[in-house]
Design a protein around this motif. Sequence first.
Motif, mmCIF file in Angstrom:
data_model
loop_
_atom_site.group_PDB
_atom_site.id
_atom_site.type_symbol
_atom_site.label_atom_id
_atom_site.label_comp_id
_atom_site.label_asym_id
_atom_site.label_seq_id
_atom_site.Cartn_x
_atom_site.Cartn_y
_atom_site.Cartn_z
ATOM 1 N N LEU A 14 0.863 -1.171 0.000
ATOM 2 C CA LEU A 14 0.000 0.000 0.000
ATOM 3 C C LEU A 14 0.905 1.228 0.000
ATOM 4 O O LEU A 14 1.722 1.394 0.909
ATOM 5 C CB LEU A 14 -0.887 0.013 1.245
ATOM 6 C CG LEU A 14 -1.835 1.196 1.360
ATOM 7 C CD1 LEU A 14 -3.088 0.930 0.547
ATOM 8 C CD2 LEU A 14 -2.195 1.459 2.807
ATOM 9 N N ALA A 27 0.988 5.232 0.247
ATOM 10 C CA ALA A 27 0.068 6.251 0.746
ATOM 11 C C ALA A 27 0.790 7.567 0.998
ATOM 12 O O ALA A 27 1.982 7.602 1.292
ATOM 13 C CB ALA A 27 -0.590 5.766 2.041
ATOM 14 N N ILE A 29 -1.286 -0.982 -4.256
ATOM 15 C CA ILE A 29 -2.503 -0.212 -4.040
ATOM 16 C C ILE A 29 -2.042 1.204 -3.696
ATOM 17 O O ILE A 29 -1.326 1.402 -2.711
ATOM 18 C CB ILE A 29 -3.352 -0.784 -2.878
ATOM 19 C CG1 ILE A 29 -3.781 -2.215 -3.169
ATOM 20 C CG2 ILE A 29 -4.566 0.103 -2.619
ATOM 21 C CD1 ILE A 29 -2.867 -3.260 -2.618
ATOM 22 N N TYR A 30 -2.397 2.185 -4.512
ATOM 23 C CA TYR A 30 -2.026 3.574 -4.243
ATOM 24 C C TYR A 30 -3.277 4.309 -3.787
ATOM 25 O O TYR A 30 -4.259 4.391 -4.518
ATOM 26 C CB TYR A 30 -1.418 4.233 -5.488
ATOM 27 C CG TYR A 30 -1.099 5.692 -5.281
ATOM 28 C CD1 TYR A 30 -1.591 6.651 -6.145
ATOM 29 C CD2 TYR A 30 -0.317 6.120 -4.216
ATOM 30 C CE1 TYR A 30 -1.306 7.998 -5.969
ATOM 31 C CE2 TYR A 30 -0.039 7.463 -4.027
ATOM 32 C CZ TYR A 30 -0.533 8.392 -4.896
ATOM 33 O OH TYR A 30 -0.261 9.721 -4.704
ATOM 34 N N THR A 31 -3.230 4.860 -2.579
ATOM 35 C CA THR A 31 -4.416 5.490 -2.002
ATOM 36 C C THR A 31 -4.627 6.921 -2.453
ATOM 37 O O THR A 31 -5.697 7.471 -2.233
ATOM 38 C CB THR A 31 -4.351 5.476 -0.460
ATOM 39 O OG1 THR A 31 -3.210 6.227 -0.038
ATOM 40 C CG2 THR A 31 -4.291 4.064 0.082
ATOM 41 N N GLN A 53 -4.400 11.420 2.739
ATOM 42 C CA GLN A 53 -4.952 10.316 3.516
ATOM 43 C C GLN A 53 -4.689 10.527 5.006
ATOM 44 O O GLN A 53 -3.586 10.894 5.406
ATOM 45 C CB GLN A 53 -4.321 8.995 3.073
ATOM 46 C CG GLN A 53 -4.583 8.657 1.620
ATOM 47 C CD GLN A 53 -6.053 8.452 1.339
ATOM 48 O OE1 GLN A 53 -6.682 7.556 1.879
ATOM 49 N NE2 GLN A 53 -6.602 9.307 0.503
ATOM 50 N N GLN A 102 -7.488 6.340 7.628
ATOM 51 C CA GLN A 102 -7.785 5.864 6.274
ATOM 52 C C GLN A 102 -6.706 4.905 5.774
ATOM 53 O O GLN A 102 -7.003 3.889 5.155
ATOM 54 C CB GLN A 102 -7.910 7.043 5.308
ATOM 55 C CG GLN A 102 -9.153 7.864 5.481
ATOM 56 C CD GLN A 102 -9.100 9.134 4.640
ATOM 57 O OE1 GLN A 102 -8.086 9.843 4.606
ATOM 58 N NE2 GLN A 102 -10.206 9.426 3.964
ATOM 59 N N ILE A 103 -5.463 5.231 6.056
ATOM 60 C CA ILE A 103 -4.353 4.371 5.646
ATOM 61 C C ILE A 103 -4.451 3.022 6.343
ATOM 62 O O ILE A 103 -4.300 1.966 5.716
ATOM 63 C CB ILE A 103 -3.007 5.066 5.914
ATOM 64 C CG1 ILE A 103 -2.866 6.295 5.006
ATOM 65 C CG2 ILE A 103 -1.843 4.102 5.724
ATOM 66 C CD1 ILE A 103 -1.735 7.235 5.386
ATOM 67 N N ALA A 126 -7.309 0.936 4.904
ATOM 68 C CA ALA A 126 -6.940 0.407 3.583
ATOM 69 C C ALA A 126 -5.968 -0.761 3.724
ATOM 70 O O ALA A 126 -6.090 -1.765 3.020
ATOM 71 C CB ALA A 126 -6.338 1.508 2.716
ATOM 72 N N GLU A 150 -7.140 -4.303 2.319
ATOM 73 C CA GLU A 150 -6.368 -4.815 1.180
ATOM 74 C C GLU A 150 -5.419 -5.944 1.576
ATOM 75 O O GLU A 150 -4.759 -6.512 0.717
ATOM 76 C CB GLU A 150 -5.590 -3.681 0.508
ATOM 77 C CG GLU A 150 -6.471 -2.637 -0.129
ATOM 78 C CD GLU A 150 -7.204 -3.130 -1.359
ATOM 79 O OE1 GLU A 150 -6.864 -4.200 -1.892
ATOM 80 O OE2 GLU A 150 -8.135 -2.440 -1.804
#
Length: 150
Positions: free
Chosen positions: A21, A23, A49-51, A55, A59-60, A63, A67
Amino acid sequence: METTPVTVNEAPGAHGPIRVLVAKPGMDRHDRGAKVIARAYRDAGMEVIYTGLHQSPAQIARAALEEDVDVVALSILSGAHNTLIPRVCQALRDVGRDDVIVLVGGVIPAEDVPRLLEAGVERVFGPGSSTEEIVAFTREAVARRRGEAR
């Protein structure tokens, strides 16, 4: 432009590909570095996965949980690293993802690195770090965490 096909299951062992991820915590608007590292991870066969921008730590962490990632790679240039990065690490613990490897990239003064490591960051990559170095470190760290021999 010619592209080389990437095998998604490059990661060793029965765990499947490394999931990362990427972020951008806080109000930082500079995402070029995040996009460069996201592409480097993808080109290395990792699932990315790029948020996106802006963020919050919560939220991070959500995710990362949703994920089921192995790594959270944070890019920060705003100067708020001493506040935001420990909050992301705490938010990950709060959602039960204290097993996630947290990496940080950006312009982080050397005197701030120990505090980030104490908060739960595995490694800080500063200016001049190569994508090859970051990818290699990520693979090694995930292999150690998964208990796989490298």
